[in-house]
Write a protein that holds these residues in place. Structure first.
Motif, PDB file in Angstrom:
ATOM      1  N   GLU A 232     -32.226 -31.350 -24.487  1.00  0.00           N
ATOM      2  CA  GLU A 232     -33.709 -31.272 -24.646  1.00  0.00           C
ATOM      3  C   GLU A 232     -34.202 -32.668 -24.478  1.00  0.00           C
ATOM      4  O   GLU A 232     -35.424 -33.110 -23.820  1.00  0.00           O
ATOM      5  N   ARG A 233     -33.406 -33.581 -25.017  1.00  0.00           N
ATOM      6  CA  ARG A 233     -33.932 -35.211 -24.990  1.00  0.00           C
ATOM      7  C   ARG A 233     -33.310 -35.820 -23.592  1.00  0.00           C
ATOM      8  O   ARG A 233     -33.382 -37.288 -23.481  1.00  0.00           O
ATOM      9  N   ASP A 234     -32.694 -35.031 -22.859  1.00  0.00           N
ATOM     10  CA  ASP A 234     -31.908 -35.638 -21.603  1.00  0.00           C
ATOM     11  C   ASP A 234     -31.031 -36.732 -21.716  1.00  0.00           C
ATOM     12  O   ASP A 234     -31.047 -37.710 -21.103  1.00  0.00           O
ATOM     13  N   SER A 235     -30.344 -36.668 -22.831  1.00  0.00           N
ATOM     14  CA  SER A 235     -29.319 -37.536 -23.341  1.00  0.00           C
ATOM     15  C   SER A 235     -28.284 -38.034 -22.427  1.00  0.00           C
ATOM     16  O   SER A 235     -27.700 -36.999 -21.743  1.00  0.00           O
ATOM     17  N   PRO A 236     -27.823 -39.370 -22.534  1.00  0.00           N
ATOM     18  CA  PRO A 236     -26.745 -39.727 -21.560  1.00  0.00           C
ATOM     19  C   PRO A 236     -25.207 -39.275 -22.381  1.00  0.00           C
ATOM     20  O   PRO A 236     -24.465 -39.554 -21.439  1.00  0.00           O
ATOM     21  N   GLY A 237     -25.429 -38.943 -23.530  1.00  0.00           N
ATOM     22  CA  GLY A 237     -24.092 -38.688 -24.060  1.00  0.00           C
ATOM     23  C   GLY A 237     -24.210 -38.433 -25.467  1.00  0.00           C
ATOM     24  O   GLY A 237     -25.158 -38.756 -26.205  1.00  0.00           O
ATOM     25  N   ILE A 238     -23.131 -37.774 -26.080  1.00  0.00           N
ATOM     26  CA  ILE A 238     -23.011 -37.423 -27.549  1.00  0.00           C
ATOM     27  C   ILE A 238     -22.023 -38.261 -28.411  1.00  0.00           C
ATOM     28  O   ILE A 238     -20.958 -38.100 -27.862  1.00  0.00           O
ATOM     29  N   VAL A 239     -22.404 -38.576 -29.487  1.00  0.00           N
ATOM     30  CA  VAL A 239     -21.145 -39.385 -30.242  1.00  0.00           C
ATOM     31  C   VAL A 239     -21.196 -38.658 -31.539  1.00  0.00           C
ATOM     32  O   VAL A 239     -22.159 -38.481 -32.225  1.00  0.00           O
ATOM     33  N   VAL A 240     -19.896 -38.625 -31.966  1.00  0.00           N
ATOM     34  CA  VAL A 240     -19.547 -37.791 -33.279  1.00  0.00           C
ATOM     35  C   VAL A 240     -18.180 -38.466 -33.811  1.00  0.00           C
ATOM     36  O   VAL A 240     -17.420 -38.844 -33.179  1.00  0.00           O
ATOM     37  N   GLY A 241     -18.249 -38.243 -35.299  1.00  0.00           N
ATOM     38  CA  GLY A 241     -17.005 -38.707 -35.916  1.00  0.00           C
ATOM     39  C   GLY A 241     -16.139 -37.432 -36.059  1.00  0.00           C
ATOM     40  O   GLY A 241     -16.502 -36.310 -36.287  1.00  0.00           O
ATOM     41  N   ALA A 242     -14.756 -37.733 -35.845  1.00  0.00           N
ATOM     42  CA  ALA A 242     -13.894 -36.445 -36.171  1.00  0.00           C
ATOM     43  C   ALA A 242     -13.258 -37.119 -37.486  1.00  0.00           C
ATOM     44  O   ALA A 242     -12.817 -37.877 -37.944  1.00  0.00           O
ATOM     45  N   HIS A 243     -13.157 -35.587 -38.486  1.00  0.00           N
ATOM     46  CA  HIS A 243     -12.749 -35.797 -39.769  1.00  0.00           C
ATOM     47  C   HIS A 243     -11.135 -35.638 -39.794  1.00  0.00           C
ATOM     48  O   HIS A 243     -10.662 -36.033 -40.951  1.00  0.00           O
ATOM     49  N   GLY A 244     -10.598 -35.410 -38.744  1.00  0.00           N
ATOM     50  CA  GLY A 244      -9.045 -35.356 -38.717  1.00  0.00           C
ATOM     51  C   GLY A 244      -8.542 -34.252 -39.403  1.00  0.00           C
ATOM     52  O   GLY A 244      -7.380 -34.420 -39.824  1.00  0.00           O
ATOM     53  N   HIS A 245      -9.049 -33.270 -39.244  1.00  0.00           N
ATOM     54  CA  HIS A 245      -8.256 -31.962 -39.702  1.00  0.00           C
ATOM     55  C   HIS A 245      -7.102 -31.748 -38.983  1.00  0.00           C
ATOM     56  O   HIS A 245      -7.102 -31.976 -37.862  1.00  0.00           O
ATOM     57  N   ARG A 246      -6.231 -30.994 -39.589  1.00  0.00           N
ATOM     58  CA  ARG A 246      -4.998 -30.750 -38.870  1.00  0.00           C
ATOM     59  C   ARG A 246      -5.278 -29.568 -38.185  1.00  0.00           C
ATOM     60  O   ARG A 246      -6.266 -28.983 -38.085  1.00  0.00           O
ATOM     61  N   LYS A 247      -4.171 -29.505 -37.211  1.00  0.00           N
ATOM     62  CA  LYS A 247      -4.547 -28.099 -36.012  1.00  0.00           C
ATOM     63  C   LYS A 247      -4.671 -27.122 -36.733  1.00  0.00           C
ATOM     64  O   LYS A 247      -5.569 -26.260 -36.400  1.00  0.00           O
ATOM     65  N   LEU A 248      -3.827 -26.557 -37.738  1.00  0.00           N
ATOM     66  CA  LEU A 248      -4.404 -25.282 -38.291  1.00  0.00           C
ATOM     67  C   LEU A 248      -5.534 -25.131 -38.916  1.00  0.00           C
ATOM     68  O   LEU A 248      -6.264 -24.156 -38.448  1.00  0.00           O
ATOM     69  N   SER A 249      -6.081 -26.130 -39.382  1.00  0.00           N
ATOM     70  CA  SER A 249      -7.407 -26.136 -40.134  1.00  0.00           C
ATOM     71  C   SER A 249      -8.501 -26.203 -38.963  1.00  0.00           C
ATOM     72  O   SER A 249      -9.423 -25.322 -39.174  1.00  0.00           O
ATOM     73  N   GLU A 250      -8.201 -26.735 -37.902  1.00  0.00           N
ATOM     74  CA  GLU A 250      -9.200 -26.706 -36.761  1.00  0.00           C
ATOM     75  C   GLU A 250      -9.160 -25.232 -36.146  1.00  0.00           C
ATOM     76  O   GLU A 250     -10.218 -24.712 -35.796  1.00  0.00           O
ATOM     77  N   LEU A 251      -7.985 -24.622 -36.389  1.00  0.00           N
ATOM     78  CA  LEU A 251      -7.833 -23.167 -35.564  1.00  0.00           C
ATOM     79  C   LEU A 251      -8.498 -22.375 -36.587  1.00  0.00           C
ATOM     80  O   LEU A 251      -9.584 -21.274 -36.261  1.00  0.00           O
TER      81      LEU A 251
END
Length: 167
Positions: free
Chosen positions: A118-137
């Protein structure tokens, strides 16, 4: 105020989100920043209309006024978080930073991608919480979804164990 499209920051107030704002400033500080806090509207109404456990009765509204008050507070908290993120962005070096609280029923990643389009943004920035792979799944990962599905560049900044707790 500039007319360039803003870089979108997914901001939940966590140490990872704060680090993402700080670490992105040297690289992207020449762009305006739109700090977006996504909150799930309607959750208070879900809780207010849950059926009583063990009873066969259909869900009924237990306390509609309390649900409305809780929704209002959730929205106000999301606005405060977004404004806090915008202040952090300005302190980190973004000349133009605004906060935006977005109520949505989609996943956070989908909402951030929609706002970016909607804002025609050039990119997105986020922080990663560092969940373990099982948690991400099991829980899903906003950053993982963005990296794989976004139609524009995504910067993911991982929190470190020595990062300060959210302010």
């Amino acid at each position: 105020m500039t007319t360039a499209a803003p870089v979108i920051f997914g901001f939940d107030g966590s140490a990872a989100a704060q680090r993402a704002v700080r670490d992105a400033a040297p690289l992207l500080g020449h762009q305006p920043a739109l700090v977006v806090t996504v909150w799930e509207a309607g959750r208070s109404f879900d809780a207010a209309t849950l059926p009583m456990i063990g009873l066969e009765e259909p869900p009924t509204v237990l306390d509609l006024r309390s649900a409305i008050d809780a929704e209002t507070e959730l929205y106000e908290a999301a606005k405060r978080t977004a404004r806090h993120g915008a202040r952090l962005a300005r302190a980190a070096g973004f000349a133009d930073a605004t906060g935006l609280a977005v109520a949505d029923t989609l996943a956070v990643a989908d909402t951030l991608m929609r706002v970016a389009r909607e804002r025609d943004s050039p990119g997105i920035v986020v922080g990663a919480h560092g969940h373990r792979k099982l948690s991400e799944l099991l829980l899903g990962s906003t950053s993982d979804t963005l990296v794989h599905k976004a139609d524009r560049p995504v910067v993911v900044v991982r929190a470190h164990s020595n990062d300060p707790a959210p302010a």
